[in-house]
Design a protein around this motif. Structure first.
Motif, mmCIF file in Angstrom:
data_model
loop_
_atom_site.group_PDB
_atom_site.id
_atom_site.type_symbol
_atom_site.label_atom_id
_atom_site.label_comp_id
_atom_site.label_asym_id
_atom_site.label_seq_id
_atom_site.Cartn_x
_atom_site.Cartn_y
_atom_site.Cartn_z
ATOM 1 N N UNK A 57 40.979 26.005 7.222
ATOM 2 C CA UNK A 57 41.484 26.421 8.535
ATOM 3 C C UNK A 57 43.006 26.415 8.512
ATOM 4 N N UNK A 58 43.599 27.524 8.961
ATOM 5 C CA UNK A 58 45.055 27.640 9.005
ATOM 6 C C UNK A 58 45.626 26.983 10.254
ATOM 7 N N UNK A 59 44.852 26.956 11.337
ATOM 8 C CA UNK A 59 45.365 26.423 12.595
ATOM 9 C C UNK A 59 44.571 27.015 13.747
ATOM 10 N N UNK A 60 45.175 27.035 14.899
ATOM 11 C CA UNK A 60 44.474 27.598 16.052
ATOM 12 C C UNK A 60 45.499 28.184 17.011
ATOM 13 N N UNK A 61 45.023 29.000 17.923
ATOM 14 C CA UNK A 61 45.868 29.618 18.951
ATOM 15 C C UNK A 61 45.410 29.094 20.297
ATOM 16 N N UNK A 62 46.341 28.585 21.074
ATOM 17 C CA UNK A 62 46.044 28.066 22.410
ATOM 18 C C UNK A 62 46.721 28.970 23.437
ATOM 19 N N UNK A 63 45.990 29.479 24.395
ATOM 20 C CA UNK A 63 46.543 30.361 25.424
ATOM 21 C C UNK A 63 46.229 29.776 26.790
ATOM 22 N N UNK A 64 47.205 29.858 27.687
ATOM 23 C CA UNK A 64 47.022 29.368 29.049
ATOM 24 C C UNK A 64 47.577 30.401 30.015
ATOM 25 N N UNK A 65 47.015 30.435 31.201
ATOM 26 C CA UNK A 65 47.443 31.407 32.200
ATOM 27 C C UNK A 65 47.320 30.796 33.586
ATOM 28 N N UNK A 66 48.274 31.079 34.482
ATOM 29 C CA UNK A 66 48.147 30.583 35.859
ATOM 30 C C UNK A 66 47.050 31.293 36.631
ATOM 31 N N UNK A 67 46.535 32.377 36.070
ATOM 32 C CA UNK A 67 45.478 33.110 36.756
ATOM 33 C C UNK A 67 44.142 32.417 36.546
ATOM 34 N N UNK A 68 43.330 32.397 37.603
ATOM 35 C CA UNK A 68 42.011 31.787 37.469
ATOM 36 C C UNK A 68 41.105 32.621 36.566
ATOM 37 N N UNK A 69 41.307 33.924 36.614
ATOM 38 C CA UNK A 69 40.483 34.814 35.788
ATOM 39 C C UNK A 69 41.416 35.599 34.871
ATOM 40 N N UNK A 70 41.216 35.474 33.578
ATOM 41 C CA UNK A 70 42.045 36.198 32.611
ATOM 42 C C UNK A 70 41.677 37.677 32.617
ATOM 43 N N UNK A 71 42.626 38.538 32.237
ATOM 44 C CA UNK A 71 42.318 39.975 32.181
ATOM 45 C C UNK A 71 41.146 40.244 31.257
ATOM 46 N N UNK A 72 40.432 41.293 31.534
ATOM 47 C CA UNK A 72 39.266 41.643 30.725
ATOM 48 C C UNK A 72 39.680 41.948 29.286
ATOM 49 N N UNK A 73 38.925 41.433 28.356
ATOM 50 C CA UNK A 73 39.170 41.711 26.942
ATOM 51 C C UNK A 73 40.258 40.869 26.304
ATOM 52 N N UNK A 74 40.846 39.925 27.072
ATOM 53 C CA UNK A 74 41.951 39.143 26.505
ATOM 54 C C UNK A 74 41.478 38.272 25.352
ATOM 55 N N UNK A 75 40.240 37.772 25.436
ATOM 56 C CA UNK A 75 39.742 36.912 24.358
ATOM 57 C C UNK A 75 39.686 37.673 23.038
ATOM 58 N N UNK A 76 39.216 38.926 23.105
ATOM 59 C CA UNK A 76 39.116 39.712 21.869
ATOM 60 C C UNK A 76 40.505 40.031 21.307
ATOM 61 N N UNK A 77 41.443 40.314 22.199
ATOM 62 C CA UNK A 77 42.800 40.617 21.715
ATOM 63 C C UNK A 77 43.435 39.382 21.077
ATOM 64 N N UNK A 78 43.191 38.203 21.688
ATOM 65 C CA UNK A 78 43.715 36.972 21.095
ATOM 66 C C UNK A 78 43.054 36.687 19.743
ATOM 67 N N UNK A 79 41.762 36.965 19.654
ATOM 68 C CA UNK A 79 41.064 36.755 18.386
ATOM 69 C C UNK A 79 41.613 37.682 17.299
ATOM 70 N N UNK A 80 41.866 38.957 17.666
ATOM 71 C CA UNK A 80 42.432 39.901 16.691
ATOM 72 C C UNK A 80 43.831 39.454 16.259
ATOM 73 N N UNK A 81 44.615 38.993 17.232
ATOM 74 C CA UNK A 81 45.962 38.520 16.906
ATOM 75 C C UNK A 81 45.907 37.309 15.970
ATOM 76 N N UNK A 82 44.971 36.407 16.234
ATOM 77 C CA UNK A 82 44.811 35.230 15.370
ATOM 78 C C UNK A 82 44.438 35.644 13.959
#
Length: 252
Positions: A1-26
């Motif tokens: 394992x190289x590490x991990x990516x932690x994302x936080x947002x003040x919004x209660x609901x994250x924009x649609x598809x953000x998880x997949x974009x974060x996974x691709x970025x990781x």
């Protein structure tokens, strides 16, 4: 394992598809780290191979000097002693001894050339400046030298790389480029040795075609340097080398 990516947002609901974009970025970050690590390991491996080859050349040169060369000298002295014992210097035996002596002298000179090609003693003893001047004197093509080097010695890895680059370029200029003159310049700028070898030959040199330049690229890059070749057909060949005086990072 190289590490991990932690994302936080003040919004209660994250924009649609953000998880997949974060996974691709990781995945992209992990790939970049893996490529950097592979490149570092390749550079370190190349540096070890070059260092081992240089050490082997030094051992071989030392063995030739301390063993074979000394034995040839002793045999030549014994032959000269035998010549002094002859009563008739015009005899057939005297002529034969003289012939054998000439062969020993020629063999000794050939051995000196081989030893210099393995690891030049003048480079170890005198440094880069005298070694490059020696190359220029032995070159069958006239060489114009412009050396602006410090009186102090440069790191051994830098001197050895610069010497072999110049030697290979001079050989290529004589054997393949049919050059009439070669210009060699070397100076230190910002803790970097800048070496340029330029000839007025036929050009067309291409490192990727299996020439001796491939090994030079490996040697230069192994110590953190850079070698570039400009060789347009009919326009001569220019080899520019930049060799950092500081040692490569220990992480490599």
């Amino acid at each position: 394992m190289w590490g991990f990516v932690l994302a936080a947002s003040p919004l209660e609901v994250l924009p649609a598809g953000i998880e997949w974009r974060l996974a691709d970025f990781t995945d992209l970050v992990a790939t970049a780290i893996a490529n950097a690590d592979s490149s570092a390991q390749l550079t370190a491996s190349r540096a070890r191979v070059v260092a081992q080859a240089d050490a082997s050349r030094r051992r071989t040169e030392r063995d030739l000097h301390d063993g074979v060369q000394q034995r040839l000298v002793a045999v030549r002295l014994e032959l000269r002693l035998a010549e002094t014992l002859l009563t008739d210097p015009t005899s057939e035996l005297a002529a034969q001894l003289a012939h054998v002596g000439k062969g020993l002298d020629d063999t000794f000179q050939d051995l000196l050339q081989v030893a210099r090609g393995i690891h030049p003693a003048i480079l170890s003893q005198g440094g880069l400046g005298p070694a490059l001047r020696s190359l220029a004197r032995r070159s069958p093509v006239p060489v114009e030298l412009d050396l602006r080097l410090p009186a102090t010695r440069l790191p051994e890895r830098v001197e050895v790389a610069a010497y072999y680059v110049t030697s290979e370029c001079l050989n290529n200029a004589a054997k393949h480029a049919h050059a009439r003159v070669v210009a060699v310049s070397a100076e230190i700028r910002d803790d970097v040795l800048e070496l340029t070898v330029r000839d007025d030959g036929v050009g067309g040199a291409e490192p990727r075609r299996g020439s001796g330049l491939i090994g030079l690229v490996d040697r230069v890059e192994a110590i953190g340097g850079r070698l570039t070749v400009g060789s347009p057909p009919g326009g001569g060949t220019t080899v520019d080398v930049r060799l950092p005086l500081a040692a490569p990072s220990p992480d490599l």
